[in-house]
Design an enzyme around this catalytic site. Structure first.
Site, PDB file in Angstrom:
ATOM      1  N   HIS A 129       0.980  -1.163   0.327  1.00 39.59           N
ATOM      2  CA  HIS A 129       0.067   0.142   0.013  1.00 39.59           C
ATOM      3  C   HIS A 129       0.707   1.294   0.480  1.00 39.59           C
ATOM      4  O   HIS A 129       2.118   1.188   0.351  1.00 39.59           O
ATOM      5  CB  HIS A 129      -0.644   0.095   1.274  1.00 39.59           C
ATOM      6  CG  HIS A 129       0.284  -0.035   2.304  1.00 39.59           C
ATOM      7  ND1 HIS A 129       0.672   1.098   3.361  1.00 39.59           N
ATOM      8  CD2 HIS A 129      -0.292  -1.156   3.798  1.00 39.59           C
ATOM      9  CE1 HIS A 129       0.593   1.511   4.081  1.00 39.59           C
ATOM     10  NE2 HIS A 129       0.204  -0.139   4.700  1.00 39.59           N
ATOM     11  N   HIS A 161      -1.508  -2.430  -6.053  1.00 38.81           N
ATOM     12  CA  HIS A 161      -1.399  -2.986  -4.870  1.00 38.81           C
ATOM     13  C   HIS A 161      -2.715  -3.465  -4.127  1.00 38.81           C
ATOM     14  O   HIS A 161      -3.922  -3.221  -4.379  1.00 38.81           O
ATOM     15  CB  HIS A 161      -0.475  -1.661  -3.876  1.00 38.81           C
ATOM     16  CG  HIS A 161      -1.162  -0.321  -3.456  1.00 38.81           C
ATOM     17  ND1 HIS A 161      -2.197  -0.723  -2.794  1.00 38.81           N
ATOM     18  CD2 HIS A 161      -2.025   0.963  -4.330  1.00 38.81           C
ATOM     19  CE1 HIS A 161      -3.085   0.375  -2.015  1.00 38.81           C
ATOM     20  NE2 HIS A 161      -2.766   1.084  -3.084  1.00 38.81           N
ATOM     21  N   CYS A 162      -2.071  -3.734  -2.532  1.00 40.62           N
ATOM     22  CA  CYS A 162      -3.292  -4.644  -1.872  1.00 40.62           C
ATOM     23  C   CYS A 162      -2.756  -4.184  -0.199  1.00 40.62           C
ATOM     24  O   CYS A 162      -2.154  -2.627  -0.725  1.00 40.62           O
ATOM     25  CB  CYS A 162      -3.235  -6.011  -1.839  1.00 40.62           C
ATOM     26  SG  CYS A 162      -1.964  -6.733  -1.675  1.00 40.62           S
ATOM     27  N   ALA A 163      -2.875  -4.421   0.477  1.00 41.33           N
ATOM     28  CA  ALA A 163      -1.661  -4.479   1.800  1.00 41.33           C
ATOM     29  C   ALA A 163       0.234  -4.253   2.228  1.00 41.33           C
ATOM     30  O   ALA A 163       0.205  -3.858   2.212  1.00 41.33           O
ATOM     31  CB  ALA A 163      -2.902  -4.927   2.807  1.00 41.33           C
ATOM     32  N   GLY A 174       1.178  -6.393  -0.757  1.00 38.75           N
ATOM     33  CA  GLY A 174       1.523  -5.849  -2.113  1.00 38.75           C
ATOM     34  C   GLY A 174       1.821  -7.662  -2.464  1.00 38.75           C
ATOM     35  O   GLY A 174       2.191  -8.336  -3.600  1.00 38.75           O
TER      36      GLY A 174
END
Length: 270
Positions: free
Chosen positions: A46, A160-162, A164
Site C-alpha cells: 500500500h 497494490h493491496c496491503a 502487495g
C-alpha cells in the site's frame, strides 16, 4: 525452460522508505519470445505511508492508474493512499487473503495458545490456499475489469493491496497469464515478495519478546509468506473450474481475442 532474465537497472527498484514490495514487472518473458515492457506495470504494498520522497519517485513514473485491491477494513487500519498528481485511483476490493476482521484481530492480539488453536497443524496454510482459490474463482468480474482497463491503455499502472503479495500478486499473475508470460517467470516474480526488504511488517499488539517469539512468528509465517503452493492452488482452481487457462480468460474473464491483442500490444515489447 524459463529464460534467464537480464538484471534491471538500479533505477527500477529504488530504496523506498514507506512503500514496501515495489517492483516493475518489466522484462518477464512470454512463451512466444516477447517480454513485458519496462515502465508499464508496477506492483507494491500500500501507498498510505509513502514519504514525500517516495511520492516524488512514484509521480516520476508517469502513472495513469493505481489499482488498490484493499477493502475498507484495510484502509481503516493503514489509511488511504497518498495522492499522486494526475493519477487515477481505482479501488477494487478483493477478498482478504485470510478473510475476516475477527481473524486478523486474533492474529494481532492472540497469545501463543490461541494462535496455536487458530493457525497450528497446517491450518494457516490451508486458509491461504482456500483464499487463493476463492479469489481466482469468485472475483472474475473484478479481474475482468482490470484487464479491460489495461487493454484500453490505462497505463502505466501500479497494482497494490496491503502487502502487495496476495491480492496484488494474484492480479498481476492474471495480467501476465493474459499476455502469455511463462508460468515459471510469473512464479519467480511472485516469490520475490519473500525478499527481506520487501516483506510486510507483522503487526502485533504485544511487541515484547513473548508477543513476537520464534514460536509465534512460525505460526504466523504462512499468512505472510509468498508460497508457490498458494499460486499453484490458484492454477489448479482455474483448471478445475474452466478446464484451461484459455477458457478461464475467454469464458471466466470475458476477454475476446481483439482485447487480448490490444493488451499484448500495450504491455509487450517485440
Amino acid at each position: 525452460m524459463t529464460q534467464q532474465l537480464p538484471p534491471f537497472p538500479s533505477t527500477a527498484e529504488p530504496e523506498l522508505t514507506g512503500v514496501r514490495n515495489f517492483r516493475d514487472v518489466g522484462g518477464l518473458p512470454t512463451v512466444d519470445g516477447l517480454r513485458v515492457r519496462p515502465g508499464k506495470l508496477f506492483r507494491s504494498g500500500h501507498l498510505a505511508h509513502a514519504t514525500g520522497e517516495d511520492a516524488a519517485f512514484l509521480a516520476s513514473l508517469g502513472l495513469h492508474t493505481v489499482f488498490d485491491f484493499r477493502n475498507a477494513a484495510d484502509q481503516a487500519l493503514e489509511g488511504p493512499d497518498v495522492e499522486l498528481p494526475g493519477v487515477r485511483n481505482v479501488n477494487i476490493p478483493l477478498s482478504d487473503p485470510a478473510d475476516g476482521a475477527e481473524f486478523w484481530t486474533m492474529v494481532r492480539n492472540g497469545d501463543l495458545d490461541q494462535l496455536r488453536d487458530l493457525l497450528g497443524d497446517g491450518r494457516a496454510a490451508a486458509r491461504m490456499r482456500a483464499a487463493y482459490r476463492s479469489i481466482v474463482t469468485g472475483r472474475t468480474a473484478e479481474h475482468s475489469r482490470v484487464l479491460h482497463a489495461l487493454a484500453e491503455d490505462n497505463m502505466p499502472a501500479l497494482m497494490h493491496c496491503a502487502a502487495g503479495k496476495d491480492r496484488a500478486g494474484l492480479s498481476v499473475a492474471v495480467v501476465l497469464m493474459a499476455v502469455g508470460v511463462e508460468r515459471g517467470a510469473i512464479e519467480a516474480d511472485y516469490l520475490k515478495s519473500n525478499d527481506p526488504h520487501r516483506r510486510y511488517r507483522v503487526r502485533r499488539a504485544d511487541p515484547s519478546p513473548d508477543g513476537t517469539s520464534p514460536q509465534v512468528m512460525e505460526l504466523l509465517a504462512p499468512l505472510f509468506d509468498a508460497r508457490a503452493e498458494y499460486l499453484h492452488t490458484a492454477y489448479a482452481a482455474i483448471e478445475e473450474t474452466w478446464g484451461s487457462t484459455e477458457r478461464y480468460l475467454s469464458d471466466g474473464l470475458g476477454l475476446s481475442g481483439p482485447t487480448r491483442d490490444r493488451l499484448r500490444e500495450r504491455l509487450l515489447d517485440g
